[in-house]
Scaffold this motif. Structure first.
Motif, PDB file in Angstrom:
ATOM      1  N   GLN A 155      30.970  30.748  18.526  1.00 30.29           N
ATOM      2  CA  GLN A 155      30.240  31.063  19.746  1.00 30.29           C
ATOM      3  C   GLN A 155      30.949  32.157  20.506  1.00 30.29           C
ATOM      4  O   GLN A 155      32.162  32.296  20.451  1.00 30.29           O
ATOM      5  N   ALA A 156      30.169  32.925  21.247  1.00 26.29           N
ATOM      6  CA  ALA A 156      30.742  33.970  22.081  1.00 26.29           C
ATOM      7  C   ALA A 156      31.476  33.324  23.252  1.00 26.29           C
ATOM      8  O   ALA A 156      31.118  32.241  23.702  1.00 26.29           O
ATOM      9  N   ALA A 157      32.500  33.997  23.718  1.00 30.76           N
ATOM     10  CA  ALA A 157      33.312  33.476  24.814  1.00 30.76           C
ATOM     11  C   ALA A 157      33.658  34.615  25.769  1.00 30.76           C
ATOM     12  O   ALA A 157      33.402  35.788  25.482  1.00 30.76           O
ATOM     13  N   ASN A 158      34.258  34.256  26.886  1.00 26.86           N
ATOM     14  CA  ASN A 158      34.708  35.217  27.883  1.00 26.86           C
ATOM     15  C   ASN A 158      36.232  35.207  27.922  1.00 26.86           C
ATOM     16  O   ASN A 158      36.852  34.142  27.808  1.00 26.86           O
ATOM     17  N   PHE A 159      36.826  36.381  28.108  1.00 25.27           N
ATOM     18  CA  PHE A 159      38.283  36.518  28.112  1.00 25.27           C
ATOM     19  C   PHE A 159      38.714  37.304  29.351  1.00 25.27           C
ATOM     20  O   PHE A 159      38.098  38.318  29.689  1.00 25.27           O
ATOM     21  N   SER A 160      39.760  36.837  30.008  1.00 23.26           N
ATOM     22  CA  SER A 160      40.304  37.490  31.200  1.00 23.26           C
ATOM     23  C   SER A 160      41.741  37.917  30.950  1.00 23.26           C
ATOM     24  O   SER A 160      42.527  37.153  30.383  1.00 23.26           O
ATOM     25  N   PHE A 161      42.056  39.129  31.389  1.00 21.26           N
ATOM     26  CA  PHE A 161      43.396  39.692  31.217  1.00 21.26           C
ATOM     27  C   PHE A 161      43.853  40.292  32.543  1.00 21.26           C
ATOM     28  O   PHE A 161      43.041  40.795  33.318  1.00 21.26           O
ATOM     29  N   GLN A 162      45.170  40.269  32.775  1.00 19.06           N
ATOM     30  CA  GLN A 162      45.762  40.888  33.958  1.00 19.06           C
ATOM     31  C   GLN A 162      47.067  41.562  33.566  1.00 19.06           C
ATOM     32  O   GLN A 162      47.735  41.128  32.630  1.00 19.06           O
ATOM     33  N   GLY A 163      47.412  42.589  34.295  1.00 21.12           N
ATOM     34  CA  GLY A 163      48.668  43.275  34.044  1.00 21.12           C
ATOM     35  C   GLY A 163      48.945  44.289  35.129  1.00 21.12           C
ATOM     36  O   GLY A 163      48.254  44.333  36.155  1.00 21.12           O
ATOM     37  N   GLN A 164      49.943  45.122  34.886  1.00 24.31           N
ATOM     38  CA  GLN A 164      50.309  46.129  35.874  1.00 24.31           C
ATOM     39  C   GLN A 164      50.825  47.379  35.172  1.00 24.31           C
ATOM     40  O   GLN A 164      51.650  47.295  34.258  1.00 24.31           O
ATOM     41  N   PHE A 165      50.312  48.524  35.590  1.00 21.44           N
ATOM     42  CA  PHE A 165      50.811  49.809  35.117  1.00 21.44           C
ATOM     43  C   PHE A 165      52.007  50.201  35.975  1.00 21.44           C
ATOM     44  O   PHE A 165      52.049  49.919  37.176  1.00 21.44           O
ATOM     45  N   GLY A 166      52.941  50.925  35.367  1.00 17.42           N
ATOM     46  CA  GLY A 166      54.081  51.459  36.094  1.00 17.42           C
ATOM     47  C   GLY A 166      53.866  52.895  36.539  1.00 17.42           C
ATOM     48  O   GLY A 166      54.569  53.392  37.411  1.00 17.42           O
ATOM     49  N   ALA A 167      52.887  53.583  35.924  1.00 16.67           N
ATOM     50  CA  ALA A 167      52.575  54.976  36.259  1.00 16.67           C
ATOM     51  C   ALA A 167      51.095  55.226  35.982  1.00 16.67           C
ATOM     52  O   ALA A 167      50.467  54.512  35.187  1.00 16.67           O
TER      53      ALA A 167
END
Length: 176
Positions: free
Chosen positions: A17-29
């Motif tokens: 089945q299709a699902a939802n995915f969440s991601f978080q992060g931070q760029f330095g530049a």
């Protein structure tokens, strides 16, 4: 077909089945590129949403505060060819600090297969295929000396949040 005690049992092939995915992060530049690998088991419409500039609640239920950078999406096919881009396309939430609406949003009807989504800061545009790179790679903080300045001249931060919706699998795969 087999019949068991008057009940017809039909064998069906099951697909993930299709699902939802969440991601978080931070760029330095400003010039960084974050890549995501997407897999679809069948033809479907998928949606990719950035939440960090205006904030909001991601598909996992986590509250994302506003203040992240002005995001840009590029979707690539498995062979690296560019499918589509989006900059500021789906204002889900307005940045409470300046009233701006600069989160990327992209929805595509795609066939089963593998795809790559690239997240960049607005202005760091693709130069063609995935292997060609992006216009500001190697330029550090190209938006302003401190980095992460938006089109209004407001300094944001390097935080990003991305939802990838209605796919069989998605993973954060590194940087370009």
């Amino acid at each position: 077909m087999r019949y068991f005690q008057g009940i017809c049992a039909i064998s069906l092939a099951l697909t993930a089945q299709a699902a939802n995915f969440s991601f978080q992060g931070q760029f330095g530049a400003d010039d960084q590129v974050q890549l995501f690998q997407l897999t679809l088991n069948s033809t479907t419409t998928i949606t990719m949403v950035s939440l960090a500039y205006g904030g909001g609640t991601n598909s996992g239920g986590t509250l994302i505060p506003p203040g992240g950078f002005d995001t840009f999406f590029t979707l690539f096919a498995a062979d690296g060819s560019q499918i589509n881009t989006n900059d500021d396309g789906g204002c889900g939430n307005v940045n409470s600090g300046n009233g701006g609406c600069l989160d990327a949003w992209l929805s595509e009807d795609l066939a089963a297969g593998s795809y790559t989504l690239a997240l960049t800061e607005s202005g760091n545009d693709p130069m063609g295929s995935l292997g060609d790179g992006f216009t500001e790679q190697g330029q550090g903080n190209f938006t302003c000396p401190q980095g992460f300045c938006d089109v209004f001249g407001d300094r944001q931060n390097g935080f990003w949040a991305v939802d990838i919706l209605n796919v069989a699998a998605a993973s954060q795969t590194g940087t370009a």
